[in-house]
Design an enzyme around this catalytic site. Structure first.
Site, PDB file in Angstrom:
ATOM      1  N   ASP A 102      -2.305  10.996   5.762  1.00 15.03           N
ATOM      2  CA  ASP A 102      -1.257  11.024   4.754  1.00 15.03           C
ATOM      3  C   ASP A 102      -1.009  12.488   4.398  1.00 15.03           C
ATOM      4  O   ASP A 102      -1.885  13.160   3.853  1.00 15.03           O
ATOM      5  CB  ASP A 102      -1.754  10.241   3.527  1.00 15.03           C
ATOM      6  N   ASP A 204       4.449  11.781   2.835  1.00 15.13           N
ATOM      7  CA  ASP A 204       4.722  11.320   1.474  1.00 15.13           C
ATOM      8  C   ASP A 204       6.116  11.786   1.022  1.00 15.13           C
ATOM      9  O   ASP A 204       6.497  12.932   1.268  1.00 15.13           O
ATOM     10  CB  ASP A 204       3.640  11.938   0.570  1.00 15.13           C
ATOM     11  N   GLU A 267       7.776   8.344   4.432  1.00 10.13           N
ATOM     12  CA  GLU A 267       7.934   7.449   3.292  1.00 10.13           C
ATOM     13  C   GLU A 267       9.290   7.749   2.674  1.00 10.13           C
ATOM     14  O   GLU A 267       9.504   8.858   2.165  1.00 10.13           O
ATOM     15  CB  GLU A 267       6.832   7.672   2.249  1.00 10.13           C
ATOM     16  N   HIS A 328       0.553   0.591  -1.406  1.00  6.99           N
ATOM     17  CA  HIS A 328      -0.231   0.851  -2.610  1.00  6.99           C
ATOM     18  C   HIS A 328       0.620   1.188  -3.841  1.00  6.99           C
ATOM     19  O   HIS A 328       0.064   1.483  -4.893  1.00  6.99           O
ATOM     20  CB  HIS A 328      -1.234   1.981  -2.332  1.00  6.99           C
ATOM     21  N   ASP A 329       1.942   1.162  -3.670  1.00  4.16           N
ATOM     22  CA  ASP A 329       2.834   1.435  -4.806  1.00  4.16           C
ATOM     23  C   ASP A 329       3.607   0.206  -5.254  1.00  4.16           C
ATOM     24  O   ASP A 329       4.422   0.299  -6.186  1.00  4.16           O
ATOM     25  CB  ASP A 329       3.859   2.520  -4.422  1.00  4.16           C
TER      26      ASP A 329
HETATM   27  C1  GLC Z   1       4.208   8.443  -2.895  1.00  5.89           C
HETATM   28  C2  GLC Z   1       2.869   7.766  -2.940  1.00  5.89           C
HETATM   29  C3  GLC Z   1       2.547   7.462  -4.362  1.00  5.89           C
HETATM   30  C4  GLC Z   1       2.490   8.759  -5.138  1.00  5.89           C
HETATM   31  C5  GLC Z   1       3.771   9.553  -4.979  1.00  5.89           C
HETATM   32  C6  GLC Z   1       3.614  10.966  -5.424  1.00  5.89           C
HETATM   33  O1  GLC Z   1       5.228   7.616  -3.325  1.00  5.89           O
HETATM   34  O2  GLC Z   1       2.880   6.621  -2.127  1.00  5.89           O
HETATM   35  O3  GLC Z   1       1.345   6.748  -4.479  1.00  5.89           O
HETATM   36  O4  GLC Z   1       2.270   8.520  -6.495  1.00  5.89           O
HETATM   37  O5  GLC Z   1       4.169   9.623  -3.626  1.00  5.89           O
HETATM   38  O6  GLC Z   1       2.823  11.671  -4.509  1.00  5.89           O
END
Ligand code: GLC
Length: 539
Positions: A102, A204, A267, A328-329
């Protein structure tokens, strides 16, 4: 060269997200770690997935669960050592499992040495590595941008009398991706891990990396209603998804292309048309811009059918699709649509055209766990409390067996497992032919065995009501997938020329082996994969 060998490993393969804090704890401190992951790799090999994406394990003050990185090339002691990482990578590769890291390039921790130096003075050589601005002419933040976590996206620094920008928590200052040295430093960090042998990155918040050069105000969102997350009060026309971000993604891709067969995932939460831009016009950007639309689309057969058609239709010619049910979000799929439909969703995910990504515990049918206020850890819950935005419920530890903490840890788990999830452990489901785990394992095995499912073409089949149906075809093989997204009995009239069929695999075991001629009966919550009846079987 066979037809299948033209496809890359990540096109044929299935990805699995390991939320590092919650998968397996070897040290006994109650938080998952790298040695823990290594000790449980056989589960993944047995399940049949091809790659794991491991969430951040880099040194971090853990304001946002490790998404606030203080060193891009180290391992936080909470999760182990670099030696543990190398051992994990080798053990994964021994089992033919690839490992995706990640990468969090949009922002660092405010404890990162780069930010400490940047913050030290206005003349610091790293001042411009971050986004520092003077107050607005009348005082206050430079513009109206709002943080994804709620509240203004600008934090005042009294010592140097400027604001810095943070798209997330104030402890996560955004890097200035227009600065060549920032790019160079991040690409070096990527090479550090690629040289060690990692198989790619999940990047990310890829669409956040560049912001409007002139820092113009974001327009208000006319559809905003009280109770929604504050971030939704604006349309993010200037604070994210800027045209020049594609140049950065191309550069990242070029770093990976210096190696063999590495994978770049982005993402990206954007509508389909903007999302697919991240493949790049010539296909030189992300291999897989994560497609999260199954998470946001109402669980309704007609709406999902439209989504699939729109997505398939929007894909550039060279682009390989992908699908995701959870991460996980987001609230877990079994909590969003219920246990019975979660089985149908698993069949959808694992029979659609494109790379599927499983979120750990989806294979067990885990649900969001109840988190009492004294157990809350997520910064998102703390930033806008009581609105159901916290992400702890979907991050609870993996239940492996019937022992006290589900075999996750010998210590006290950082989040409770939840009683219901404890009863859904790997051990409890492994040998049960009707379990969610068995369903996943069989679907994965079938996808591996049937090129039509892994790499075949997708053809929608006309259906009404709660039924979603499509064919997957490859080299003369023609499979039909029929899913009842409703809780009452349904029928699908087979299009002329199709059938008869036999049920190869079903979410309800008793349906398997059944045949159908002209019309398919679909009990409530039933999903099935059907194969044409061989002429010798028809008598
Ligand atoms: C992404 C991650 C999340 C995090 C955010 C800021 O969306 O998946 O868990 O809080 O980025 O890094």
């Amino acid at each position: 060269m066979s037809v299948t060998s033209r496809h890359r490993w990540w096109q044929r393969g299935i990805l699995y997200e390991v939320y590092v804090r919650s998968w397996a704890d070897a040290s006994g401190d109650g938080v998952g770690d790298l040695r823990g992951i290594r000790s449980r790799l056989d589960h993944l090999a047995w399940l049949g997935v091809d790659a794991i994406w491991i969430t951040p394990f880099f040194p971090s003050p853990m304001v946002d669960g490790g998404y606030d990185v203080a060193d891009y090339t180290g391992v936080d002691p909470l999760f182990g050592t670099i030696g543990d990482f190398d051992a994990l990578l080798a053990a994964a590769h021994d089992r033919s499992l690839r490992v995706i890291l990640d990468l969090v390039p949009n922002h660092t921790s405010d404890r990162h040495p780069w930010f400490i130096e940047s913050r030290a003075s206005r003349s610091s050589p790293k001042r411009d590595w971050y986004l520092w601005r003077d107050p607005a002419p009348g005082g206050g933040p430079p513009n109206n941008w709002v943080s994804e976590f709620g509240g203004p996206a600008w934090e005042w620094d009294a010592a140097t009398e400027q604001y810095y920008y943070h798209a997330f928590a104030s402890a996560q200052p955004d890097l200035n991706w227009r600065h060549p040295q920032v790019r160079g430093a991040m690409y070096d960090a990527m090479r550090f891990w690629l040289d060690r042998g990692v198989d790619g990155f999940r990047v990310d918040v890829m669409w956040h990396m560049l912001k409007d050069e002139h820092f113009r105000d974001d327009p208000p969102n006319p559809d905003y209603r009280a109770g929604m997350a504050e971030y939704r009060s604006l349309i993010h026309a200037y604070s994210s998804d800027q045209p020049d971000v594609h140049e950065v993604v191309r550069e990242m891709r070029a770093v990976l292309d210096g190696y063999d067969e590495r994978l770049l995932i982005g993402e990206i939460y954007l509508p389909v048309d903007e999302l697919v831009d991240y493949y790049g016009r010539e296909g030189h950007e992300a291999h897989l811009p994560f497609n999260f639309h199954l998470i946001g689309t109402p669980w309704d057969a007609r709406q999902i059918a439209v989504l699939i058609d729109r997505y398939e239709g929007a894909l550039p010619e060279h682009a390989w699709p992908n699908w995701v049910l959870g991460n996980h979000d987001q609230p877990r799929v079994a909590s969003r649509i219920g246990d019975a439909q979660a089985r149908v969703a698993a069949m959808l995910l694992l029979t659609l055209r494109g790379t599927p990504t499983l979120y750990y515990g989806e294979e067990l049918g885990l649900r969001d766990a109840e988190i009492s206020p004294d157990r809350v850890t997520d910064v998102r819950e703390e930033s806008e409390p009581g609105r159901g935005l916290g992400r702890d419920p979907e991050r609870t530890p993996m239940p492996w067996d019937a022992s006290e903490h589900g075999g996750f840890t010998h210590g006290l788990p950082w989040l409770p497992l939840g009683e219901l999830n404890r009863s859904r452990s790997v051990e409890a489901q492994r040998d049960d032919p009707g379990s969610m785990l068995t369903l996943h394992r069989r679907l994965i095995a079938l996808r591996r065995a049937e090129p039509a499912l892994a790499i075949g073409d997708y053809w929608p089949v006309h259906a009404g009501g709660d039924v979603l149906a499509y064919r997957r075809t490859h080299g003369g093989r023609d499979l039909l997938v029929a899913l009842n997204l409703g809780s009452s009995h349904a029928r699908l009239a087979l299009p002329p020329g199709l059938g008869p069929f036999r049920v190869l695999l079903a979410t309800i075991g008793s349906l398997e082996g059944g045949t159908c001629q002209r019309e398919l009966e679909l009990p409530a919550n039933a999903g099935m994969i059907l194969e044409p009846l061989a002429s010798s079987d028809r008598r």
